[in-house]
Scaffold this active site. Structure first.
Site, PDB file in Angstrom:
ATOM      1  N   ASP A  82      39.920  23.711  45.063  1.00 52.37           N
ATOM      2  CA  ASP A  82      39.043  24.032  46.186  1.00 52.37           C
ATOM      3  C   ASP A  82      38.496  22.723  46.735  1.00 52.37           C
ATOM      4  OD1 ASP A  82      37.419  26.877  47.023  1.00 52.37           O
ATOM      5  OD2 ASP A  82      36.523  25.000  47.687  1.00 52.37           O
ATOM      6  N   CYS A 138      38.442  37.413  54.783  1.00 49.88           N
ATOM      7  CA  CYS A 138      37.594  38.617  54.744  1.00 49.88           C
ATOM      8  C   CYS A 138      36.919  38.759  56.105  1.00 49.88           C
ATOM      9  CB  CYS A 138      36.580  38.555  53.607  1.00 49.88           C
ATOM     10  SG  CYS A 138      35.577  37.057  53.545  1.00 49.88           S
ATOM     11  N   ASP A 180      43.082  31.710  50.592  1.00 45.21           N
ATOM     12  CA  ASP A 180      41.945  32.610  50.797  1.00 45.21           C
ATOM     13  C   ASP A 180      40.984  31.850  51.705  1.00 45.21           C
ATOM     14  OD1 ASP A 180      40.153  34.651  50.650  1.00 45.21           O
ATOM     15  OD2 ASP A 180      39.682  34.419  48.529  1.00 45.21           O
TER      16      ASP A 180
END
Length: 432
Positions: free
Chosen positions: A263, A362, A309
């Site tokens: 990340d 999302c 993601d």
């Protein structure tokens, strides 16, 4: 505290949020520190009222003809709690610690509560500036789709097949939680939210501590399953954060092959190590960036599946974070688009010929989903989108076609259609 006193406290917190333009979590924390007499159940109930009011802030204000915290609370009790005017009047009695009695005008508004004539933004409880984007996504279904985002989200669990043989075994070990099987994920269990908005203390359950289950929305579970990773593959979770999808991928691969979890923000990776140990995961390398260096430069051109993601506005999670909808600004969307561009470009260098990029957000905004992929495909040679049917078939989830929304490149989940958070999934394959 009495129910009426809790409502008065919620109005006080909402007033603080409006006056100081601050996150709800900060206002609730400060209220708790200055009212130490309030027990944990009181604080949870007050927080639930505050978040329900934020869920219905626009529609509640519409039916009351007033945007004040008191009016929004009254409208919420009518719309969200479905209380009759007389029941609301008993709570607004003006007695000790209760809010002031209802005015004649408030009673009349509550009695005739209707969203007839309300704008789509008011009826659907969303910032008006995103209406054009929502129309691109939902067409005439904007209001019902957005109203579904005002409901409380359930607590979903993913059964960890590295530790337990089946969903049924995990379900039978947790009978006191009242869990039911999720409708779409073959690994999910669902627990309805309590009246006070709180779920059970899952983290204290022996089965959680043994790694049998993980907290994960069914939509996130489906996004992982749609990656169709296989045992033996080389996989990068490029925006791994706390590791929720990393754990799901490891279970799908049965600990065979290799996952590299990284990340850009090293702080977000902090929880992943403990979670990997608890879940019995043995095929994950955590690559923590240090000093701005690329932690995965040695993997370029070697990866079968890159899970992106992507950073996004999080609109699809508004059921869980209703405060965020009223703090969202157009500038935030532009920042996220730039981040999505950067992370897709990084993913492209990792994928080997025949490898794939699984792009997940999302969000329900086309700008963050299809538009981001369209821009990537325009500037990048050698990638093609997997067809909609191929995405589902590769994961063995063909039945999802009945409930998912098909977009230009991928599939969109929504609370209205799938009872999940608003996840988007698309798959790009490198041809050369």
């Amino acid at each position: 505290m009495t129910p009426a006193a809790r409502i008065a406290a919620a109005i006080e917190v909402l007033t603080d949020i409006d006056a100081r333009r601050r996150p709800a979590t900060d206002a609730l924390k400060d209220w708790g520190l200055s009212h130490r007499f309030a027990g944990s159940k009181d604080r949870a109930a007050i927080a639930s009222l505050v978040y329900d009011a934020l869920r219905r802030k626009a529609s509640a204000a519409w039916i009351m003809g007033d945007k004040s915290p008191r009016a929004v609370t009254l409208g919420m009790l009518r719309l969200q709690k479905e209380l009759e005017p007389d029941a609301i009047a008993r709570l607004f009695s003006g007695e000790r610690f209760a809010p002031e009695p209802l005015t004649d005008a408030e009673r009349e508004r509550l009695a005739s509560a209707s969203l007839d004539g309300a704008s789509e933004a008011d009826a659907g409880d969303f910032p008006e500036w995103i209406a054009p984007s929502l129309h691109r996504m939902f067409g005439e279904d904007v209001v019902p789709e957005m109203q579904a985002l005002t409901a409380r989200a359930p607590l979903d669990l993913r059964v960890n097949t590295l530790k337990v043989a089946s969903r049924e075994e995990a379900h039978d070990a947790l009978p006191h939680l009242g869990a039911i099987e999720t409708p779409h994920s073959p690994l999910g269990l669902r627990i309805a939210p309590g009246e006070d908005g709180r779920g059970p203390a899952i983290q204290a359950e022996p089965e959680f501590l043994k790694g049998w289950v993980e907290i994960q929305d069914e939509g996130s579970q489906l996004a992982a399953l749609l990656s169709a990773v296989q045992p033996g593959e080389q996989v990068v979770d490029l925006c791994a954060g706390g590791g929720g999808k990393t754990l799901a991928l490891a279970a799908m691969m049965d600990n065979h092959g290799q996952i590299y979890a990284t990340d850009n923000d090293a702080r977000r990776l902090a929880p992943i190590h403990e979670r990997l140990t608890r879940a019995g995961v043995r095929n994950v390398q955590v690559r923590t960036p240090r000093g701005g260096a690329d932690a995965i430069s040695d993997l370029d051109g070697r990866i079968d599946c890159v899970l992106v993601d992507a950073p996004c506005t999080g609109i699809g999670t508004w059921r869980r974070n209703p405060d965020a909808k009223w703090r969202l600004r157009p500038g935030s969307l532009e920042v996220r688009r730039k981040e999505q561009s950067a992370v897709l470009d990084r993913a492209a260098r990792l994928a080997k010929p025949g490898g794939r990029i699984v792009y997940v957000t999302c969000s329900i905004l086309p700008e963050e989903n299809d538009d981001s992929l369209a821009a990537f495909l325009d500037r990048t040679d050698g990638f093609q989108p997997l067809s909609h049917g191929e995405i589902l078939d590769a994961a063995g989830l063909g039945k999802l076609k009945e409930v998912l929304r098909q977009t230009r490149y991928g599939w969109q989940m929504t609370p209205l259609r799938t009872s999940t958070d608003g996840f988007y999934v698309a798959v790009l394959v490198r041809s050369s």
